[in-house]
Design a protein around this motif. Structure first.
Motif, PDB file in Angstrom:
ATOM      1  N   GLY A  13       0.870  -1.174   0.000  1.00 16.94           N
ATOM      2  CA  GLY A  13       0.000   0.000   0.000  1.00 16.94           C
ATOM      3  C   GLY A  13       0.897   1.210   0.000  1.00 16.94           C
ATOM      4  N   LYS A  19      -0.305   1.152   6.791  1.00 16.58           N
ATOM      5  CA  LYS A  19      -0.053  -0.300   6.718  1.00 16.58           C
ATOM      6  C   LYS A  19       0.377  -0.880   8.067  1.00 16.58           C
ATOM      7  CE  LYS A  19       3.133  -0.336   3.523  1.00 16.58           C
ATOM      8  NZ  LYS A  19       3.342   0.827   2.730  1.00 16.58           N
ATOM      9  N   SER A  39      12.393  -6.477   7.713  1.00 15.65           N
ATOM     10  CA  SER A  39      13.185  -6.169   6.519  1.00 15.65           C
ATOM     11  C   SER A  39      14.521  -5.544   6.889  1.00 15.65           C
ATOM     12  CB  SER A  39      12.426  -5.174   5.642  1.00 15.65           C
ATOM     13  OG  SER A  39      11.245  -5.736   5.172  1.00 15.65           O
ATOM     14  N   ARG A  43      17.655   2.899   4.977  1.00 14.45           N
ATOM     15  CA  ARG A  43      17.054   4.166   5.433  1.00 14.45           C
ATOM     16  C   ARG A  43      17.474   4.465   6.875  1.00 14.45           C
ATOM     17  NH1 ARG A  43      13.115   4.859   8.665  1.00 14.45           N
ATOM     18  NH2 ARG A  43      11.302   3.547   8.214  1.00 14.45           N
ATOM     19  N   ARG A  46      13.974   6.150  12.169  1.00 12.53           N
ATOM     20  CA  ARG A  46      13.130   7.268  12.619  1.00 12.53           C
ATOM     21  C   ARG A  46      13.018   7.214  14.141  1.00 12.53           C
ATOM     22  NH1 ARG A  46       8.307   5.703   8.748  1.00 12.53           N
ATOM     23  NH2 ARG A  46       9.001   6.585   6.785  1.00 12.53           N
ATOM     24  N   TYR A  55      13.035  -2.695  11.686  1.00 11.55           N
ATOM     25  CA  TYR A  55      13.908  -3.018  10.550  1.00 11.55           C
ATOM     26  C   TYR A  55      15.248  -3.467  11.098  1.00 11.55           C
ATOM     27  CZ  TYR A  55      11.119  -0.426   7.013  1.00 11.55           C
ATOM     28  OH  TYR A  55      10.144   0.003   6.145  1.00 11.55           O
ATOM     29  N   GLU A  74      13.712 -10.697  -2.008  1.00 11.64           N
ATOM     30  CA  GLU A  74      13.416  -9.601  -2.933  1.00 11.64           C
ATOM     31  C   GLU A  74      14.061  -8.369  -2.361  1.00 11.64           C
ATOM     32  OE1 GLU A  74      11.475  -6.690  -2.112  1.00 11.64           O
ATOM     33  OE2 GLU A  74      11.434  -7.423  -0.079  1.00 11.64           O
ATOM     34  N   TYR A  75      14.256  -7.351  -3.212  1.00 15.12           N
ATOM     35  CA  TYR A  75      14.688  -6.054  -2.694  1.00 15.12           C
ATOM     36  C   TYR A  75      14.284  -4.989  -3.692  1.00 15.12           C
ATOM     37  CZ  TYR A  75      18.573  -6.096  -5.985  1.00 15.12           C
ATOM     38  OH  TYR A  75      19.311  -6.130  -7.136  1.00 15.12           O
ATOM     39  N   TYR A  83      15.521  -1.469   0.423  1.00 13.75           N
ATOM     40  CA  TYR A  83      14.744  -2.269   1.368  1.00 13.75           C
ATOM     41  C   TYR A  83      14.731  -3.698   0.836  1.00 13.75           C
ATOM     42  CZ  TYR A  83      12.654   2.228   2.800  1.00 13.75           C
ATOM     43  OH  TYR A  83      12.449   3.502   3.240  1.00 13.75           O
ATOM     44  N   GLY A  84      14.884  -4.691   1.710  1.00 15.90           N
ATOM     45  CA  GLY A  84      14.848  -6.072   1.232  1.00 15.90           C
ATOM     46  C   GLY A  84      14.415  -7.045   2.316  1.00 15.90           C
ATOM     47  N   THR A  85      13.967  -8.223   1.850  1.00 18.65           N
ATOM     48  CA  THR A  85      13.460  -9.262   2.754  1.00 18.65           C
ATOM     49  C   THR A  85      14.493 -10.380   2.923  1.00 18.65           C
ATOM     50  OG1 THR A  85      11.219  -8.838   1.934  1.00 18.65           O
ATOM     51  CG2 THR A  85      11.591 -10.941   3.070  1.00 18.65           C
ATOM     52  N   GLU A 103       5.579  -6.836   4.633  1.00 20.72           N
ATOM     53  CA  GLU A 103       4.990  -5.507   4.400  1.00 20.72           C
ATOM     54  C   GLU A 103       5.946  -4.754   3.482  1.00 20.72           C
ATOM     55  OE1 GLU A 103       3.505  -3.650   8.042  1.00 20.72           O
ATOM     56  OE2 GLU A 103       4.219  -1.774   7.179  1.00 20.72           O
ATOM     57  N   ILE A 104       5.711  -4.840   2.180  1.00 21.54           N
ATOM     58  CA  ILE A 104       6.708  -4.370   1.213  1.00 21.54           C
ATOM     59  C   ILE A 104       6.057  -3.557   0.096  1.00 21.54           C
ATOM     60  CG2 ILE A 104       8.277  -6.291   1.703  1.00 21.54           C
ATOM     61  CD1 ILE A 104       7.335  -7.696  -0.776  1.00 21.54           C
ATOM     62  N   GLU A 105       6.894  -2.770  -0.611  1.00 22.16           N
ATOM     63  CA  GLU A 105       6.358  -1.936  -1.687  1.00 22.16           C
ATOM     64  C   GLU A 105       6.143  -2.775  -2.971  1.00 22.16           C
ATOM     65  OE1 GLU A 105       9.398  -2.683  -3.443  1.00 22.16           O
ATOM     66  OE2 GLU A 105       8.675  -0.878  -4.480  1.00 22.16           O
ATOM     67  N   GLY A 108       9.002  -4.954  -4.977  1.00 24.09           N
ATOM     68  CA  GLY A 108       9.385  -6.137  -4.213  1.00 24.09           C
ATOM     69  C   GLY A 108       8.258  -7.167  -4.248  1.00 24.09           C
ATOM     70  N   ARG A 150       7.630  10.777  -1.992  1.00 26.52           N
ATOM     71  CA  ARG A 150       6.775   9.698  -1.480  1.00 26.52           C
ATOM     72  C   ARG A 150       5.360   9.813  -2.065  1.00 26.52           C
ATOM     73  NH1 ARG A 150       8.009   6.414   3.243  1.00 26.52           N
ATOM     74  NH2 ARG A 150      10.218   6.610   3.600  1.00 26.52           N
TER      75      ARG A 150
HETATM   76  P1  5GP Z   1       9.278   3.300   5.134  1.00 22.97           P
HETATM   77  O1  5GP Z   1      10.525   4.066   4.792  1.00 22.97           O
HETATM   78  O2  5GP Z   1       8.061   4.187   5.132  1.00 22.97           O
HETATM   79  O3  5GP Z   1       9.426   2.473   6.387  1.00 22.97           O
HETATM   80  O4  5GP Z   1       9.050   2.238   3.957  1.00 22.97           O
HETATM   81  C1  5GP Z   1       8.960   2.650   2.617  1.00 22.97           C
HETATM   82  C2  5GP Z   1       8.325   1.567   1.785  1.00 22.97           C
HETATM   83  O5  5GP Z   1       9.183   0.430   1.720  1.00 22.97           O
HETATM   84  C3  5GP Z   1       7.001   1.058   2.365  1.00 22.97           C
HETATM   85  O6  5GP Z   1       6.084   0.899   1.300  1.00 22.97           O
HETATM   86  C4  5GP Z   1       7.383  -0.282   2.967  1.00 22.97           C
HETATM   87  O7  5GP Z   1       6.295  -1.192   2.998  1.00 22.97           O
HETATM   88  C5  5GP Z   1       8.427  -0.734   1.966  1.00 22.97           C
HETATM   89  N1  5GP Z   1       9.283  -1.803   2.486  1.00 22.97           N
HETATM   90  C6  5GP Z   1       9.609  -2.083   3.765  1.00 22.97           C
HETATM   91  N2  5GP Z   1      10.378  -3.170   3.833  1.00 22.97           N
HETATM   92  C7  5GP Z   1      10.536  -3.610   2.563  1.00 22.97           C
HETATM   93  C8  5GP Z   1      11.236  -4.722   1.969  1.00 22.97           C
HETATM   94  O8  5GP Z   1      11.842  -5.549   2.614  1.00 22.97           O
HETATM   95  N3  5GP Z   1      11.163  -4.817   0.631  1.00 22.97           N
HETATM   96  C9  5GP Z   1      10.486  -3.947  -0.155  1.00 22.97           C
HETATM   97  N4  5GP Z   1      10.474  -4.161  -1.458  1.00 22.97           N
HETATM   98  N5  5GP Z   1       9.818  -2.908   0.368  1.00 22.97           N
HETATM   99  C10 5GP Z   1       9.848  -2.732   1.698  1.00 22.97           C
END
Ligand code: 5GP
Length: 190
Positions: A13, A19, A39, A43, A46, A55, A74-75, A83-85, A103-105, A108, A150
């Protein structure tokens, strides 16, 4: 392997849609047997975020090494960060019969759905773009330039929701969490 392998649930989302709030709510349903996949990201942490809980915060060099070593399921790059799993953790949990939430974009998510066609996919939508914008702005954690990126990314992400098998509108966090609970329950019954 004894028992049934756990489900893999891809939850996406646009940034700011809520989310993690909704996810934390539906995860309180113990009978869903859900585990959140933590993940890895480059970044910056925060305020309030905990390393190893929200994270694994790593530098770019460590992230690249994990890509090269094949450690990531994935990343993706998202607004200037990676960002990656981590793959082994997800496999281990599923082998133990746990249902794993990613919870990924969207990029990914696409990689996961190609590699694991059995994965369930849920996209959380804001009630309107205006609402999303005000949520991102109210978070007050990012500079204007990042907020604009964003928002631009959110518009593009919302055009890709037809890749997902379920779309839920986050008008009310309790109702959205309930709807997702029902979706997961329907797969647990299968
Ligand atoms: P945020 O910086 O707001 O924490 O995350 C930015 C975006 O990266 C969000 O849509 C979040 O769901 C996504 N994200 C978080 N972890 C991963 C990941 O491991 N892989 C991918 N592809 N997206 C991720």
């Amino acid at each position: 392997m004894d028992g049934k392998r756990g489900l893999l649930i891809v939850f996406s989302g646009p940034s700011g849609v809520g989310k993690s709030t909704v996810r934390k709510l539906f995860m309180t349903n113990a009978h869903l047997n859900l585990v959140y996949s933590i993940s890895m990201t480059t970044r910056k942490q925060r305020p309030g975020e905990v390393d190893g809980v929200d994270y694994f915060f790593v530098d770019q060099e460590t992230f690249m090494k994990n890509i090269n070593d094949g450690n990531l399921l994935e990343y993706a790059e998202f607004v200037g960060n990676y960002y990656g799993t981590p793959k082994d953790y997800v496999d281990k949990l599923r082998d133990e019969g746990k249902n794993v939430i990613l919870e990924i974009e969207v990029n990914g998510a696409e990689q996961v759905l190609a590699k694991c066609p059995e994965a369930i996919s849920v996209f959380l939508m804001p009630p309107s773009f205006e609402e999303l914008e005000s949520r991102i702005r109210n978070r007050k954690t990012e500079p204007e330039e990042v907020i604009c990126k964003r928002l631009e990314k959110a518009r593009r992400e919302m055009n890709l929701l037809d890749r997902y098998s379920h779309v839920v509108i986050n008008k009310d966090i309790l109702l959205a969490a309930e709807e997702i609970t029902k979706i997961i329950e329907s797969y647990l019954k299968k």
